[in-house]
Design a protein around this motif. Structure first.
Motif, mmCIF file in Angstrom:
data_model
loop_
_atom_site.group_PDB
_atom_site.id
_atom_site.type_symbol
_atom_site.label_atom_id
_atom_site.label_comp_id
_atom_site.label_asym_id
_atom_site.label_seq_id
_atom_site.Cartn_x
_atom_site.Cartn_y
_atom_site.Cartn_z
ATOM 1 N N PHE A 1 -3.706 3.718 -2.967
ATOM 2 C CA PHE A 1 -3.015 4.998 -2.834
ATOM 3 C C PHE A 1 -4.061 6.093 -2.724
ATOM 4 O O PHE A 1 -4.982 6.161 -3.543
ATOM 5 C CB PHE A 1 -2.109 5.262 -4.033
ATOM 6 C CG PHE A 1 -1.411 6.606 -4.007
ATOM 7 C CD1 PHE A 1 -0.561 6.945 -2.972
ATOM 8 C CD2 PHE A 1 -1.619 7.536 -5.014
ATOM 9 C CE1 PHE A 1 0.071 8.176 -2.931
ATOM 10 C CE2 PHE A 1 -0.986 8.774 -5.002
ATOM 11 C CZ PHE A 1 -0.140 9.085 -3.948
ATOM 12 N N ALA A 2 -3.908 6.919 -1.698
ATOM 13 C CA ALA A 2 -4.808 8.073 -1.491
ATOM 14 C C ALA A 2 -6.278 7.645 -1.460
ATOM 15 O O ALA A 2 -7.144 8.322 -2.021
ATOM 16 C CB ALA A 2 -4.567 9.118 -2.570
ATOM 17 N N GLY A 3 -6.544 6.511 -0.818
ATOM 18 C CA GLY A 3 -7.918 6.066 -0.662
ATOM 19 C C GLY A 3 -8.512 5.366 -1.856
ATOM 20 O O GLY A 3 -9.696 4.993 -1.842
ATOM 21 N N GLY B 1 5.727 4.988 2.142
ATOM 22 C CA GLY B 1 5.383 6.399 2.116
ATOM 23 C C GLY B 1 5.871 7.055 0.838
ATOM 24 O O GLY B 1 6.971 6.762 0.359
ATOM 25 N N ILE B 2 5.060 7.949 0.282
ATOM 26 C CA ILE B 2 5.382 8.655 -0.956
ATOM 27 C C ILE B 2 5.603 10.130 -0.646
ATOM 28 O O ILE B 2 4.741 10.793 -0.068
ATOM 29 C CB ILE B 2 4.265 8.509 -2.006
ATOM 30 C CG1 ILE B 2 3.981 7.027 -2.276
ATOM 31 C CG2 ILE B 2 4.626 9.250 -3.289
ATOM 32 C CD1 ILE B 2 5.138 6.249 -2.853
ATOM 33 N N LYS C 1 1.541 16.205 -10.336
ATOM 34 C CA LYS C 1 0.822 16.332 -9.079
ATOM 35 C C LYS C 1 0.235 14.976 -8.689
ATOM 36 O O LYS C 1 0.073 14.086 -9.514
ATOM 37 C CB LYS C 1 -0.294 17.375 -9.210
ATOM 38 C CG LYS C 1 0.211 18.800 -9.453
ATOM 39 C CD LYS C 1 0.903 19.367 -8.221
ATOM 40 C CE LYS C 1 1.223 20.845 -8.401
ATOM 41 N NZ LYS C 1 1.797 21.444 -7.160
ATOM 42 N N LYS C 2 -0.103 14.846 -7.425
ATOM 43 C CA LYS C 2 -0.581 13.559 -6.923
ATOM 44 C C LYS C 2 -1.845 13.105 -7.624
ATOM 45 O O LYS C 2 -2.087 11.895 -7.764
ATOM 46 C CB LYS C 2 -0.795 13.618 -5.413
ATOM 47 C CG LYS C 2 -1.908 14.538 -4.945
ATOM 48 C CD LYS C 2 -2.031 14.526 -3.435
ATOM 49 C CE LYS C 2 -3.153 15.424 -2.941
ATOM 50 N NZ LYS C 2 -4.501 14.925 -3.370
ATOM 51 N N LYS D 1 0.861 -1.175 0.000
ATOM 52 C CA LYS D 1 0.000 0.000 0.000
ATOM 53 C C LYS D 1 0.902 1.231 0.000
ATOM 54 O O LYS D 1 1.970 1.222 0.610
ATOM 55 C CB LYS D 1 -0.894 -0.004 1.238
ATOM 56 C CG LYS D 1 -1.873 -1.167 1.295
ATOM 57 C CD LYS D 1 -2.616 -1.199 2.610
ATOM 58 C CE LYS D 1 -1.722 -1.726 3.722
ATOM 59 N NZ LYS D 1 -2.444 -1.943 4.993
ATOM 60 N N ALA D 2 0.464 2.294 -0.667
ATOM 61 C CA ALA D 2 1.223 3.534 -0.693
ATOM 62 C C ALA D 2 0.423 4.626 -0.001
ATOM 63 O O ALA D 2 -0.790 4.747 -0.205
ATOM 64 C CB ALA D 2 1.539 3.951 -2.130
ATOM 65 N N VAL D 3 1.114 5.400 0.832
ATOM 66 C CA VAL D 3 0.463 6.508 1.541
ATOM 67 C C VAL D 3 1.243 7.789 1.271
ATOM 68 O O VAL D 3 2.467 7.777 1.189
ATOM 69 C CB VAL D 3 0.381 6.241 3.061
ATOM 70 C CG1 VAL D 3 -0.491 5.035 3.343
ATOM 71 C CG2 VAL D 3 1.760 6.044 3.663
ATOM 72 N N LEU D 4 0.511 8.880 1.107
ATOM 73 C CA LEU D 4 1.140 10.166 0.863
ATOM 74 C C LEU D 4 1.651 10.744 2.177
ATOM 75 O O LEU D 4 0.915 10.823 3.164
ATOM 76 C CB LEU D 4 0.151 11.130 0.214
ATOM 77 C CG LEU D 4 0.749 12.385 -0.406
ATOM 78 C CD1 LEU D 4 1.627 12.044 -1.611
ATOM 79 C CD2 LEU D 4 -0.359 13.344 -0.823
#
Length: 292
Positions: free
Chosen positions: A252-254, A167-168, A227-228, A127-130
């Motif tokens: 990522f990002a929900g 983490g990103i 941008k994200k 999983k990736a999280v900002l």
């Protein structure tokens, strides 16, 4: 565990360096991490190219060839009875007087160690999280794989200890940068995107290899400032580093993403695993010397 240190092999519990090493005092040191697959150090030439370039920037008078490094690695693997391993190859400036110096370092400390890894298998998902913490700017013109790791350590504390989460970073201008220990890619409508090195990221060896894998597979690759929201709109997201290889992202990002069931990441990984046991450099792939 046995390590290599300055020309010999020693038990890791007995090895030592001076407290006056400027790698310890001032962070003047660089390293490479890479995998050995059944005795073969994958993309070793590319790692040495980056390492030697970094040593020149730090004014450390050392340069490593494939022949010399393979000799070190063969001894290290033999001493530890390993064929598949994580390697850290570390060069610090060496001893000096207290205070900053401008002259070159002529006697660096060279340390290499190996950790056992299982034979390579299937891809592992994450999983990736900002991150709220921003990627710091490089200390010089480009980011080195150096001893300056506080930004990464603080980011890992923010992301938490879970091994399945990365983490990103955004950079200070709010553009997507990289993961804590990885480079970032996403795929959308037939195009592979990745942040430009001009965002301040580390120009990862595996990053460059995957870019060439994609291009030789006929996939268009675009490097830029994003941008994200552009990654959030992707069909697939994945991460790369030299130990974890290609790591598909499941969220990522929900938003959910297909992870290792994604068509693009499966295609790239199939090409990756064919090459990892033989290639010394991505240039072999570029030059058409490696066929899949």
């Amino acid at each position: 565990m046995y390590i290599y240190i300055n020309g010999s092999y020693a038990d890791s519990n007995e090895a030592a360096i001076s407290p006056f090493d400027h790698g310890f005092l001032y962070g003047l040191g660089v390293f490479e991490t890479f995998r050995v697959y059944n005795g073969h150090p994958f993309l070793l030439d590319d790692h040495l190219e980056r390492l030697n370039g970094s040593l020149r920037i730090l004014n450390i008078e050392a340069e490593f060839t494939r022949t010399e490094t393979v000799g070190i690695l063969e001894g290290l693997l033999a001493k530890n009875s390993l064929r598949d391993a994580y390697i850290r190859f570390n060069i610090s400036a060496g001893n000096g007087e207290i205070g900053l110096r401008t002259e070159s370092y002529r006697e660096p400390n060279v340390i290499a160690f190996a950790k056992p890894l299982p034979p390579a298998g299937d891809m592992n998902e994450k999983k990736a999280v900002l991150l709220d913490l921003r990627r710091n700017t490089p200390e010089g013109d480009v980011r080195l794989k150096s001893h300056h790791y506080l930004n990464n350590v603080l980011a890992k504390r923010e992301a938490g200890p879970a091994m399945d989460t990365e983490g990103i970073f955004l950079n200070n201008e709010g553009f997507l940068a990289e993961g804590i220990v990885s480079n970032l890619f996403w795929y959308r409508e037939g195009i592979l995107f990745t942040p430009s090195v001009d965002t301040g990221i580390l120009d990862g060896v595996t990053r460059k290899f995957v870019i060439e894998l994609a291009r030789t597979a006929g996939i268009e690759v675009r490097e830029g400032f994003y941008k994200k929201e552009e990654a959030e709109a992707a069909d697939e997201i994945f991460l790369t580093n030299s130990i974890q290889e290609i790591v598909p992202v499941t969220s990522f990002a929900g938003k959910s993403f297909p992870g290792k069931s994604g068509g693009a990441v499966k295609r790239l990984y199939q090409r990756y695993e064919v090459q990892r046991g033989t290639l010394w450099s991505r240039r072999q792939l570029i030059g058409g010397l490696a066929n899949d």
